[in-house]
Motif scaffolding. Structure first.
Motif, PDB file in Angstrom:
ATOM      1  N   LEU A  39       0.843  -1.190   0.000  1.00  0.00           N
ATOM      2  CA  LEU A  39       0.000   0.000   0.000  1.00  0.00           C
ATOM      3  C   LEU A  39       0.878   1.241   0.000  1.00  0.00           C
ATOM      4  O   LEU A  39       1.942   1.258   0.613  1.00  0.00           O
ATOM      5  CB  LEU A  39      -0.901   0.007   1.235  1.00  0.00           C
ATOM      6  CG  LEU A  39      -1.965  -1.076   1.301  1.00  0.00           C
ATOM      7  CD1 LEU A  39      -2.713  -1.004   2.623  1.00  0.00           C
ATOM      8  CD2 LEU A  39      -2.929  -0.964   0.141  1.00  0.00           C
ATOM      9  N   THR A  72       0.159   0.599  -4.066  1.00  0.00           N
ATOM     10  CA  THR A  72      -1.245   0.573  -4.432  1.00  0.00           C
ATOM     11  C   THR A  72      -2.043   1.553  -3.581  1.00  0.00           C
ATOM     12  O   THR A  72      -1.837   1.646  -2.372  1.00  0.00           O
ATOM     13  CB  THR A  72      -1.805  -0.855  -4.233  1.00  0.00           C
ATOM     14  OG1 THR A  72      -1.051  -1.746  -5.061  1.00  0.00           O
ATOM     15  CG2 THR A  72      -3.263  -0.936  -4.603  1.00  0.00           C
ATOM     16  N   VAL A  74      -5.855   2.385  -2.384  1.00  0.00           N
ATOM     17  CA  VAL A  74      -7.189   1.806  -2.296  1.00  0.00           C
ATOM     18  C   VAL A  74      -8.177   2.879  -1.880  1.00  0.00           C
ATOM     19  O   VAL A  74      -7.827   3.833  -1.190  1.00  0.00           O
ATOM     20  CB  VAL A  74      -7.252   0.611  -1.318  1.00  0.00           C
ATOM     21  CG1 VAL A  74      -6.385  -0.536  -1.805  1.00  0.00           C
ATOM     22  CG2 VAL A  74      -6.845   1.011   0.082  1.00  0.00           C
ATOM     23  N   LYS A  75      -9.379   2.721  -2.333  1.00  0.00           N
ATOM     24  CA  LYS A  75     -10.498   3.593  -1.986  1.00  0.00           C
ATOM     25  C   LYS A  75     -10.204   5.051  -2.301  1.00  0.00           C
ATOM     26  O   LYS A  75      -9.639   5.368  -3.331  1.00  0.00           O
ATOM     27  CB  LYS A  75     -10.900   3.385  -0.539  1.00  0.00           C
ATOM     28  CG  LYS A  75     -11.375   1.962  -0.255  1.00  0.00           C
ATOM     29  CD  LYS A  75     -11.960   1.853   1.108  1.00  0.00           C
ATOM     30  CE  LYS A  75     -12.466   0.435   1.344  1.00  0.00           C
ATOM     31  NZ  LYS A  75     -13.123   0.323   2.619  1.00  0.00           N
ATOM     32  N   GLU A  93     -18.898   7.120  -3.482  1.00  0.00           N
ATOM     33  CA  GLU A  93     -18.839   5.686  -3.779  1.00  0.00           C
ATOM     34  C   GLU A  93     -18.982   5.373  -5.266  1.00  0.00           C
ATOM     35  O   GLU A  93     -18.377   4.441  -5.768  1.00  0.00           O
ATOM     36  CB  GLU A  93     -19.896   4.927  -2.968  1.00  0.00           C
ATOM     37  CG  GLU A  93     -19.675   4.982  -1.470  1.00  0.00           C
ATOM     38  CD  GLU A  93     -18.363   4.357  -1.011  1.00  0.00           C
ATOM     39  OE1 GLU A  93     -17.911   3.367  -1.611  1.00  0.00           O
ATOM     40  OE2 GLU A  93     -17.786   4.878  -0.038  1.00  0.00           O
ATOM     41  N   VAL A 100      -8.086  -1.253  -8.141  1.00  0.00           N
ATOM     42  CA  VAL A 100      -7.285  -0.310  -7.373  1.00  0.00           C
ATOM     43  C   VAL A 100      -6.227   0.314  -8.277  1.00  0.00           C
ATOM     44  O   VAL A 100      -5.884  -0.234  -9.319  1.00  0.00           O
ATOM     45  CB  VAL A 100      -6.609  -0.987  -6.147  1.00  0.00           C
ATOM     46  CG1 VAL A 100      -7.642  -1.485  -5.169  1.00  0.00           C
ATOM     47  CG2 VAL A 100      -5.672  -2.090  -6.575  1.00  0.00           C
ATOM     48  N   ASP A 136      -6.026   5.604   2.710  1.00  0.00           N
ATOM     49  CA  ASP A 136      -6.872   4.539   3.239  1.00  0.00           C
ATOM     50  C   ASP A 136      -6.198   3.194   3.017  1.00  0.00           C
ATOM     51  O   ASP A 136      -5.756   2.885   1.912  1.00  0.00           O
ATOM     52  CB  ASP A 136      -8.228   4.570   2.548  1.00  0.00           C
ATOM     53  CG  ASP A 136      -9.286   3.781   3.275  1.00  0.00           C
ATOM     54  OD1 ASP A 136      -8.944   2.786   3.943  1.00  0.00           O
ATOM     55  OD2 ASP A 136     -10.461   4.158   3.181  1.00  0.00           O
ATOM     56  N   SER A 137      -6.117   2.388   4.073  1.00  0.00           N
ATOM     57  CA  SER A 137      -5.517   1.060   3.963  1.00  0.00           C
ATOM     58  C   SER A 137      -6.569  -0.003   3.682  1.00  0.00           C
ATOM     59  O   SER A 137      -6.246  -1.171   3.532  1.00  0.00           O
ATOM     60  CB  SER A 137      -4.793   0.707   5.264  1.00  0.00           C
ATOM     61  OG  SER A 137      -5.734   0.516   6.304  1.00  0.00           O
ATOM     62  N   GLY A 138      -7.830   0.397   3.649  1.00  0.00           N
ATOM     63  CA  GLY A 138      -8.933  -0.551   3.538  1.00  0.00           C
ATOM     64  C   GLY A 138      -9.523  -0.826   4.901  1.00  0.00           C
ATOM     65  O   GLY A 138     -10.672  -1.214   5.032  1.00  0.00           O
ATOM     66  N   ASP A 139      -8.732  -0.617   5.957  1.00  0.00           N
ATOM     67  CA  ASP A 139      -9.183  -0.800   7.337  1.00  0.00           C
ATOM     68  C   ASP A 139      -8.959   0.474   8.145  1.00  0.00           C
ATOM     69  O   ASP A 139      -8.793   0.418   9.346  1.00  0.00           O
ATOM     70  CB  ASP A 139      -8.413  -1.945   8.011  1.00  0.00           C
ATOM     71  CG  ASP A 139      -8.704  -3.282   7.363  1.00  0.00           C
ATOM     72  OD1 ASP A 139      -9.866  -3.518   7.003  1.00  0.00           O
ATOM     73  OD2 ASP A 139      -7.762  -4.075   7.211  1.00  0.00           O
ATOM     74  N   GLU A 142      -3.586   4.792   6.621  1.00  0.00           N
ATOM     75  CA  GLU A 142      -2.259   4.198   6.510  1.00  0.00           C
ATOM     76  C   GLU A 142      -1.240   5.292   6.802  1.00  0.00           C
ATOM     77  O   GLU A 142      -1.064   6.211   6.015  1.00  0.00           O
ATOM     78  CB  GLU A 142      -2.060   3.647   5.091  1.00  0.00           C
ATOM     79  CG  GLU A 142      -0.712   3.035   4.815  1.00  0.00           C
ATOM     80  CD  GLU A 142      -0.503   1.711   5.511  1.00  0.00           C
ATOM     81  OE1 GLU A 142       0.659   1.365   5.751  1.00  0.00           O
ATOM     82  OE2 GLU A 142      -1.488   1.037   5.841  1.00  0.00           O
ATOM     83  N   TYR A 164     -12.763   8.472  -5.321  1.00  0.00           N
ATOM     84  CA  TYR A 164     -11.743   7.446  -5.175  1.00  0.00           C
ATOM     85  C   TYR A 164     -10.537   7.883  -6.001  1.00  0.00           C
ATOM     86  O   TYR A 164     -10.644   8.714  -6.900  1.00  0.00           O
ATOM     87  CB  TYR A 164     -12.262   6.102  -5.705  1.00  0.00           C
ATOM     88  CG  TYR A 164     -13.074   5.319  -4.710  1.00  0.00           C
ATOM     89  CD1 TYR A 164     -14.206   5.853  -4.103  1.00  0.00           C
ATOM     90  CD2 TYR A 164     -12.725   4.018  -4.390  1.00  0.00           C
ATOM     91  CE1 TYR A 164     -14.955   5.118  -3.208  1.00  0.00           C
ATOM     92  CE2 TYR A 164     -13.471   3.275  -3.498  1.00  0.00           C
ATOM     93  CZ  TYR A 164     -14.585   3.835  -2.904  1.00  0.00           C
ATOM     94  OH  TYR A 164     -15.318   3.112  -2.008  1.00  0.00           O
TER      95      TYR A 164
END
Length: 175
Positions: A39, A72, A74-75, A93, A100, A136-139, A142, A164
């Protein structure tokens, strides 16, 4: 005799199908998807933000990979303005790309920032001077934020939103 051969051939075919069905299925080999990309992090990225002429009430956020490895995104970027302790712009969204975005070293990606509603329907409008960008790390985020000075006169309201990450500027600004 010919009829007997057809019946025998059909019986053998049916037996072969049944025999094949009785053999446990083996998993198909996995396709090699290449190396898993790390990421992107704010420590190996350079961010800029600028006004754009169209669409109205928008800015363009650019991130450039300053690291030596591909990474990478993400989001959408997570944005906070001035002293906000929360994310001040919701992700759009509908702007999610097909996949990605991967950045090779030296390459850039883009996100469009809608600052306020064009029709004036947004509430809690205010001038802002700084945007804090988290990846965003997906969770969640980051790394720490990268804080950027915004162009003078930047006005946001509660309808602020961000796309995004996109590989192309025009895709980032179509929302």
């Amino acid at each position: 005799m010919r009829f007997a051969r057809i019946v025998a051939s059909a019986a053998l075919s049916a037996a072969a199908v049944l025999a094949t069905a009785a053999v446990p299925a083996q998993a198909a080999p996995q396709a090699d998807r290449g190396p898993v990309r790390a990421l992107c992090s704010t420590s190996s990225a350079d961010f800029t933000v600028r006004n754009v002429s169209r669409p109205v009430n928008h800015q363009l956020l650019t991130v450039t990979n300053t690291g030596s490895e591909s990474c990478t995104l993400v989001k959408a970027p997570l944005l906070g303005f001035d002293n906000d302790t929360y994310v001040g712009a919701q992700a759009i969204e509908e702007s999610a790309p097909q996949s990605v975005v991967t950045l090779e070293p030296g390459r850039s990606a883009y996100a469009g920032i809608r600052l306020s509603s064009a029709d004036g329907s947004g509430e809690n409008g205010r001038d802002v001077r700084t945007v804090h960008v988290f990846l965003d790390s997906g969770d969640g985020s980051e790394g720490g934020p990268d804080s950027l000075a915004l162009p003078k006169g930047t006005w946001i309201d509660d309808s602020a939103a961000v796309t995004y990450w996109q590989s192309d500027v025009s895709d980032a600004l179509m929302w």
